[in-house]
Design an enzyme around this catalytic site. Structure first.
Site, PDB file in Angstrom:
ATOM      1  N   ARG A  15      26.210  49.033  16.876  1.00  0.00           N
ATOM      2  CA  ARG A  15      24.988  48.552  17.533  1.00  0.00           C
ATOM      3  C   ARG A  15      25.219  48.425  19.034  1.00  0.00           C
ATOM      4  O   ARG A  15      26.259  47.898  19.442  1.00  0.00           O
ATOM      5  CB  ARG A  15      24.583  47.190  16.971  1.00  0.00           C
ATOM      6  CG  ARG A  15      24.104  47.317  15.553  1.00  0.00           C
ATOM      7  CD  ARG A  15      23.586  46.034  14.966  1.00  0.00           C
ATOM      8  NE  ARG A  15      23.007  46.344  13.678  1.00  0.00           N
ATOM      9  CZ  ARG A  15      23.032  45.534  12.617  1.00  0.00           C
ATOM     10  NH1 ARG A  15      23.575  44.344  12.702  1.00  0.00           N
ATOM     11  NH2 ARG A  15      22.483  45.912  11.484  1.00  0.00           N
ATOM     12  N   ARG A  20      20.792  38.291   9.277  1.00  0.00           N
ATOM     13  CA  ARG A  20      20.845  36.843   9.509  1.00  0.00           C
ATOM     14  C   ARG A  20      19.507  36.176   9.188  1.00  0.00           C
ATOM     15  O   ARG A  20      18.492  36.441   9.826  1.00  0.00           O
ATOM     16  CB  ARG A  20      21.317  36.531  10.944  1.00  0.00           C
ATOM     17  CG  ARG A  20      20.409  36.977  12.042  1.00  0.00           C
ATOM     18  CD  ARG A  20      21.088  36.886  13.404  1.00  0.00           C
ATOM     19  NE  ARG A  20      22.109  37.902  13.545  1.00  0.00           N
ATOM     20  CZ  ARG A  20      22.460  38.481  14.695  1.00  0.00           C
ATOM     21  NH1 ARG A  20      21.873  38.124  15.828  1.00  0.00           N
ATOM     22  NH2 ARG A  20      23.388  39.397  14.739  1.00  0.00           N
TER      23      ARG A  20
HETATM   24  C1  MIC Z   1      25.784  41.995  12.947  1.00  0.00           C
HETATM   25  O1  MIC Z   1      26.454  43.023  12.956  1.00  0.00           O
HETATM   26  O2  MIC Z   1      24.755  41.833  13.625  1.00  0.00           O
HETATM   27  C2  MIC Z   1      26.211  40.848  12.033  1.00  0.00           C
HETATM   28  C3  MIC Z   1      26.658  39.753  12.909  1.00  0.00           C
HETATM   29  O3  MIC Z   1      27.291  41.266  11.239  1.00  0.00           O
HETATM   30  C4  MIC Z   1      25.029  40.454  11.157  1.00  0.00           C
HETATM   31  C5  MIC Z   1      25.250  39.242  10.351  1.00  0.00           C
HETATM   32  C6  MIC Z   1      25.049  37.976  11.121  1.00  0.00           C
HETATM   33  O4  MIC Z   1      24.158  37.877  11.955  1.00  0.00           O
HETATM   34  O5  MIC Z   1      25.793  37.037  10.850  1.00  0.00           O
HETATM   35  C7  MIC Z   1      24.556  41.554  10.208  1.00  0.00           C
HETATM   36  O6  MIC Z   1      24.728  42.713  10.485  1.00  0.00           O
HETATM   37  O7  MIC Z   1      23.919  41.242   9.186  1.00  0.00           O
END
Ligand code: MIC
Ligand code: SF4
Length: 647
Positions: free
Chosen positions: A379, A535
């Site tokens: 990302r 999340r």
């Molecule tokens: C992410 O890559 O954005 C995370 C952090 O792994 C999230 C999980 C989270 O927000 O704790 C995800 O991809 O679900």
């Protein structure tokens, strides 16, 4: 009937509904995973459900996200999670053991199984021929409690991989090519199933890289067949007992087929700020690079780091670049250490970080102001690195090595001949950082730190909602926009009240105050609202600020489910042009809600303008019941009570 691989596994796990595209089904879940940033909420909700012991074949609680311990909060969460795993019968993967998806692939994943994880990259497990699905923590808690998981029957998109990859081109370039062709919305409502002769030369970790970034396409899951490559991987992990062959039937049907000729691919990069802004590295021009970060659940495997080390061997990182390396798991780190590869990397100037998510979620290593950071992650949303004006490019490890050596974005093919790497390796297996649950955990006490607060509950849906438009946002808003990551905010994941002060921080720092002032609000959004992570905090924290509804052109799957789980109404514009009619501060009213929800259309009075905006709810009867109860926890309790009272 000839089945594709996805439907085969779904059929084996079907507990409710019919496998008809677009309808809601329930499937039983064999395995679950949680990680610490979402896990505390998941286990607090498991507690609230009154469960004695997890009912799955296997549940694992990982600690990999919040590993910087600037204050007591993260360490307290780790301690709570360790006690909760023992109390409720889950395995506990200690901090330092690695990133959940990498460790799960190595130590627990098994072809043909279903895995539900409170992390959007749970489909990484599809590299092993299993269906991994990301979900909010509450859905995972319900699965741990033995409940099924509900999903809309996906379309299945077949991607045929033909030929072999040229030197310096890797698995990351395959998935970047798919993102280039399909965009971050291309996988919505779909499972992506891979096949073709090109699979033969793709190892399980390479397949996992591809399945991992299916999340960036918005796909429900991604899956590879379980073949001899899978067997070889499981054998190397000492787990060949978990293998079973699995593939689509010869005549299986697909919604659509895409072919990628691997031989025609070249090194690619996703330019800021979206994983689908993909271009060949050679076309990106001379861009000066300040940071290179290698690792994450996408490219933190043995071969990824081995390639980086080999490409840099004997040379040192460019003076203008900081090179950070975070191995995906302790197994990867030990194996590379044993072979002297970590020494090579250190000699090349790499700063070796612990085996965790680290810079991927802004947990340290924020780049300098206005910096260009080249990352092998998945990302590159604005601000996710921890530096608001940093520009993040996503590449594979080969292009990362080239950028680290040259100090600018460089096509790795310019580095000369491709290094000779061992085709196979024997990993060092040492599971001592994984704690098995006791037979009976009932005597274990839960250890709760002061930052761990109870899960807030919503009220049942009223008959009439009066709201103010609190924010109007564009297309593709990510959950990072809604609730940011980063080392300052992540430690607040167990304390929703404190976390809510950061809602929409990057877009509008007055949002929390405005929401509190109005008491009852609505967010208006474009397409694909809530893309990105799983999340549930991106629903919980707005809920705590009084957000009652989101009116969008479309929603990302996991976020929509999370809104429902916390009693926030997700509505879709009937006519997307009506989006233009909304401004911050507008007053809207929805009357006779229960009657309106019986049908699919909802009329919203635009009080100031004296007009009506038509919306749809696109929710299943089950989701409507959850919404009416004010969320899934309330709904589950109500169901429990009515079962106790009897018919
Ligand atoms: C992410 O890559 O954005 C995370 C952090 O792994 C999230 C999980 C989270 O927000 O704790 C995800 O991809 O679900
Ligand atoms: Fe961790 Fe990054 Fe993977 Fe999310 S995407 S699980 S933060 S490594």
């Amino acid at each position: 009937m000839a089945d594709n691989l996805t439907y085969k596994i779904l059929k084996e796990h079907l507990v409710e509904g019919e496998l008809k595209k677009g309808s809601e089904i329930a499937v039983c879940i064999d395995q679950t995973l949680t990680q610490d940033a979402t896990g505390t909420m998941a286990y607090l909700q498991l507690e609230a459900l009154g469960v004695e012991k997890v009912q799955t074949e296997l549940s694992v609680s990982y600690v990999d996200h919040n590993t910087l311990q600037n204050g007591f909060e993260n360490a307290d969460d780790h301690r709570y999670l360790q006690s909760a795993a023992a109390r409720f019968g889950a395995w506990f993967s200690r901090p330092g053991n690695g990133i959940c998806h990498q460790v799960h692939l190595e130590r627990f994943g098994a072809p043909g199984k279903t895995l539900l994880g409170s992390d959007s990259h749970t489909p990484t497990a599809g590299g092993l021929g299993m269906i991994g699905i990301g979900a909010g923590g509450l859905d995972v808690a319900v699965a741990m409690a033995g409940g099924p998981f509900y999903l809309v029957v996906p379309e299945v998109l077949r991607v045929n991989l033909e030929g072999t990859l040229p030197p310096w081109v890797g698995a990351k370039d395959i998935i970047l090519e798919l993102l280039r062709r399909l965009s971050v919305r291309g996988g919505i409502g779909k499972v992506i199933e891979y096949g073709g002769a090109g699979l033969e030369n793709l190892s399980v970790p390479e397949r996992a890289t591809i399945a991992n970034m299916g999340a960036e396409l918005g796909a429900t899951s991604s899956i590879f067949p379980s073949d001899l490559v899978t067997l070889q991987f499981l054998r190397s992990q000492g787990r060949e007992d978990s293998w079973r062959p699995l593939e689509a039937d010869q005549q299986a049907c697909y919604e659509r087929e895409i072919t990628i000729n691997l031989g025609e691919l070249e090194p690619l990069a996703a330019a800021p700020h979206s994983p689908d802004s993909v271009k060949p590295v050679r076309e990106l021009g001379p861009v000066k690079v300040d940071q290179v970060a290698v690792g994450s659940c996408t490219n933190g495997s043995y071969h990824d780091l081995r390639l980086l080390a080999a490409a840099m061997k004997g040379r040192v990182v460019h003076p203008g670049v900081s090179l950070v390396v975070s191995p995906g798991s302790r197994q990867v780190l030990i194996s590379l250490t044993r072979e002297g590869v970590i020494e090579d990397l250190i000699r090349s100037g790499a700063r070796i970080l612990e085996t965790a998510c680290g810079p991927c979620i802004g947990m340290g290593q924020a780049p300098p102001s206005g910096a260009v950071s080249v990352r092998t992650f998945n990302r590159n949303f604005a601000g996710r690195s921890g530096t608001a004006d940093a520009l993040v490019y996503l590449t594979g490890p080969a292009a990362a090595a080239a950028a680290a050596l040259r100090g600018e974005l460089t096509d790795p093919r310019e580095l000369g001949s491709y290094p000779l790497l061992p085709a196979e390796y024997t990993p060092v297996i040492d599971d001592r950082m994984m704690i098995a649950p006791p037979e009976d955990g009932r005597a274990v006490s839960l250890v709760r730190g002061p930052n761990i607060r109870p899960v807030p509950l919503n009220q049942p849906l009223p008959e009439k909602i009066g709201v103010k438009v609190l924010l109007v946002v564009d297309d593709n808003i990510t959950t990072d926009h809604i609730v940011p990551g980063g080392s300052n905010v992540l430690p607040l994941r167990s304390n929703i009240e404190a976390l809510s002060e950061h809602v929409f921080a990057a877009l509008d720092c007055n949002f929390p105050a405005r929401a509190r002032e109005h008491g009852s609000g609505l967010i208006a959004a474009g397409e694909n609202y809530g893309q990105g992570s799983s999340r549930e905090h991106a629903a919980l924290a707005p809920m705590a600020l009084g957000v009652k509804a989101v009116l969008a052109k479309s929603f990302a799957r996991i976020h929509k489910a999370n809104l429902v789980n916390f009693g926030i109404l997700p509505l879709v514009f009937n006519d997307p042009a009506d989006y233009e009619k909304l401004s911050v501060g507008d007053e809207l009213q929805i009357d006779q809600l229960s009657d309106q929800l019986e049908g699919s259309k909802i009329s919203i009075d635009h009080v100031g303008r004296g007009c009506v905006i038509e919306a749809e709810h696109r929710l299943s009867p089950r989701q409507l019941k959850i919404l009416k109860a004010g969320g899934l926890l309330n709904y589950t309790r109500l169901q429990g009570n009515s079962a106790e009272e009897g018919p």
